[in-house]
Design a protein around this motif. Structure first.
Motif, PDB file in Angstrom:
ATOM      1  N   ALA A  50      53.608  35.627  50.902  1.00  0.00           N
ATOM      2  CA  ALA A  50      52.718  34.394  50.918  1.00  0.00           C
ATOM      3  C   ALA A  50      52.237  34.359  52.443  1.00  0.00           C
ATOM      4  O   ALA A  50      51.447  33.614  52.712  1.00  0.00           O
ATOM      5  CB  ALA A  50      54.032  33.142  51.035  1.00  0.00           C
ATOM      6  N   GLN A  51      52.931  35.056  53.298  1.00  0.00           N
ATOM      7  CA  GLN A  51      52.422  35.163  54.865  1.00  0.00           C
ATOM      8  C   GLN A  51      51.479  36.253  54.849  1.00  0.00           C
ATOM      9  O   GLN A  51      50.973  36.324  56.223  1.00  0.00           O
ATOM     10  CB  GLN A  51      53.527  34.924  55.908  1.00  0.00           C
ATOM     11  CG  GLN A  51      54.430  33.727  55.644  1.00  0.00           C
ATOM     12  CD  GLN A  51      53.446  32.555  56.101  1.00  0.00           C
ATOM     13  OE1 GLN A  51      52.799  32.611  56.906  1.00  0.00           O
ATOM     14  NE2 GLN A  51      53.899  31.370  55.333  1.00  0.00           N
ATOM     15  N   ASN A  52      51.291  37.263  53.856  1.00  0.00           N
ATOM     16  CA  ASN A  52      50.707  38.395  54.111  1.00  0.00           C
ATOM     17  C   ASN A  52      50.837  39.312  55.448  1.00  0.00           C
ATOM     18  O   ASN A  52      50.404  39.590  56.221  1.00  0.00           O
ATOM     19  CB  ASN A  52      49.174  38.110  54.253  1.00  0.00           C
ATOM     20  CG  ASN A  52      48.526  37.449  53.050  1.00  0.00           C
ATOM     21  OD1 ASN A  52      48.768  37.643  51.900  1.00  0.00           O
ATOM     22  ND2 ASN A  52      47.780  36.316  53.183  1.00  0.00           N
ATOM     23  N   ALA A 109      49.276  48.694  49.226  1.00  0.00           N
ATOM     24  CA  ALA A 109      50.577  49.208  49.819  1.00  0.00           C
ATOM     25  C   ALA A 109      50.202  48.911  51.525  1.00  0.00           C
ATOM     26  O   ALA A 109      49.223  49.091  52.029  1.00  0.00           O
ATOM     27  CB  ALA A 109      50.858  50.514  49.696  1.00  0.00           C
ATOM     28  N   MET A 110      51.454  48.649  52.236  1.00  0.00           N
ATOM     29  CA  MET A 110      51.223  48.525  53.589  1.00  0.00           C
ATOM     30  C   MET A 110      52.586  49.369  54.256  1.00  0.00           C
ATOM     31  O   MET A 110      53.375  49.558  53.645  1.00  0.00           O
ATOM     32  CB  MET A 110      51.276  47.165  54.069  1.00  0.00           C
ATOM     33  CG  MET A 110      50.013  46.207  53.860  1.00  0.00           C
ATOM     34  SD  MET A 110      50.266  44.658  54.178  1.00  0.00           S
ATOM     35  CE  MET A 110      49.950  44.838  56.127  1.00  0.00           C
ATOM     36  N   GLY A 111      52.335  49.863  55.293  1.00  0.00           N
ATOM     37  CA  GLY A 111      53.383  50.895  56.184  1.00  0.00           C
ATOM     38  C   GLY A 111      52.991  50.621  57.482  1.00  0.00           C
ATOM     39  O   GLY A 111      52.464  49.903  58.270  1.00  0.00           O
ATOM     40  N   ILE A 171      42.433  40.842  51.866  1.00  0.00           N
ATOM     41  CA  ILE A 171      43.840  41.270  51.574  1.00  0.00           C
ATOM     42  C   ILE A 171      44.107  41.538  49.972  1.00  0.00           C
ATOM     43  O   ILE A 171      44.893  42.373  49.743  1.00  0.00           O
ATOM     44  CB  ILE A 171      44.827  40.449  52.213  1.00  0.00           C
ATOM     45  CG1 ILE A 171      44.662  39.041  51.627  1.00  0.00           C
ATOM     46  CG2 ILE A 171      44.730  40.500  53.625  1.00  0.00           C
ATOM     47  CD1 ILE A 171      45.734  38.377  52.101  1.00  0.00           C
ATOM     48  N   PHE A 172      43.303  40.919  49.264  1.00  0.00           N
ATOM     49  CA  PHE A 172      43.244  41.204  47.638  1.00  0.00           C
ATOM     50  C   PHE A 172      43.278  42.964  47.391  1.00  0.00           C
ATOM     51  O   PHE A 172      43.835  43.134  46.260  1.00  0.00           O
ATOM     52  CB  PHE A 172      42.321  40.298  46.883  1.00  0.00           C
ATOM     53  CG  PHE A 172      40.918  40.941  47.098  1.00  0.00           C
ATOM     54  CD1 PHE A 172      40.095  40.130  48.228  1.00  0.00           C
ATOM     55  CD2 PHE A 172      40.053  41.739  46.505  1.00  0.00           C
ATOM     56  CE1 PHE A 172      38.783  40.488  48.453  1.00  0.00           C
ATOM     57  CE2 PHE A 172      38.883  42.069  46.781  1.00  0.00           C
ATOM     58  CZ  PHE A 172      38.166  41.650  47.609  1.00  0.00           C
ATOM     59  N   GLU A 183      46.523  49.986  52.526  1.00  0.00           N
ATOM     60  CA  GLU A 183      46.049  51.222  51.718  1.00  0.00           C
ATOM     61  C   GLU A 183      45.735  50.537  50.294  1.00  0.00           C
ATOM     62  O   GLU A 183      46.265  49.684  49.863  1.00  0.00           O
ATOM     63  CB  GLU A 183      46.912  52.526  51.054  1.00  0.00           C
ATOM     64  CG  GLU A 183      47.091  53.131  52.437  1.00  0.00           C
ATOM     65  CD  GLU A 183      47.873  54.532  51.960  1.00  0.00           C
ATOM     66  OE1 GLU A 183      48.704  54.282  50.933  1.00  0.00           O
ATOM     67  OE2 GLU A 183      47.553  55.668  52.202  1.00  0.00           O
ATOM     68  N   LYS A 184      44.591  50.925  49.789  1.00  0.00           N
ATOM     69  CA  LYS A 184      44.168  50.271  48.371  1.00  0.00           C
ATOM     70  C   LYS A 184      44.593  51.085  47.353  1.00  0.00           C
ATOM     71  O   LYS A 184      44.882  50.562  46.342  1.00  0.00           O
ATOM     72  CB  LYS A 184      42.679  50.362  48.379  1.00  0.00           C
ATOM     73  CG  LYS A 184      41.834  49.560  49.394  1.00  0.00           C
ATOM     74  CD  LYS A 184      40.091  49.684  49.181  1.00  0.00           C
ATOM     75  CE  LYS A 184      39.504  49.094  50.295  1.00  0.00           C
ATOM     76  NZ  LYS A 184      38.139  49.279  50.345  1.00  0.00           N
TER      77      LYS A 184
END
Length: 124
Positions: free
Chosen positions: A74-76, A33-35, A28-29, A98-99
């Protein structure tokens, strides 16, 4: 690799609310962005909302004022709070990551990672 696991879909009456969750695991590092995207039967998959690690957000015009995207670093986990749901919100909702944050600026590219999808059905 990054794994995305959605939850929270279901059946709701028009005007009701649902909250979707997407838990990320793995590398996850690398995610900036997430969506959430959605795809209704016979239609293309469209962006609904996106959020940057820094907190910036982007929404489709059709959901502005009704949907809220948020994240718990914190919980990803990323959430999509959906209020005042309409029949036309019925679709399979997919979490994406996305990276490079194309989702935040409306650039239509394929996200790096997808979840398996969760069905949201809004009835009259």
């Amino acid at each position: 690799q990054v794994q995305l696991m959605e939850s929270g879909g279901g059946l709701v009456q028009a005007g009701g609310s649902l909250r979707l969750s997407c838990a990320a695991s793995g590398s996850i590092f690398s995610i900036i962005a997430m969506g959430w995207y959605r795809q209704a039967p016979g239609k293309q998959r469209d962006l609904v909302a996106a959020i940057h690690n820094g907190g910036n957000t982007n929404y489709a015009d059709s959901v502005k004022g009704r949907f809220t995207i948020s994240r718990d670093n914190a919980q990803n986990t990323v959430y999509l709070e959906m209020n005042s749901l309409k029949v036309e919100d019925t679709a399979v909702y997919y979490c994406a990551a996305e990276k490079i944050p194309h989702m935040l600026v409306g650039i239509e590219t394929e996200p790096d990672y997808w979840g398996q999808g969760t069905q949201v059905t809004v009835s009259i």
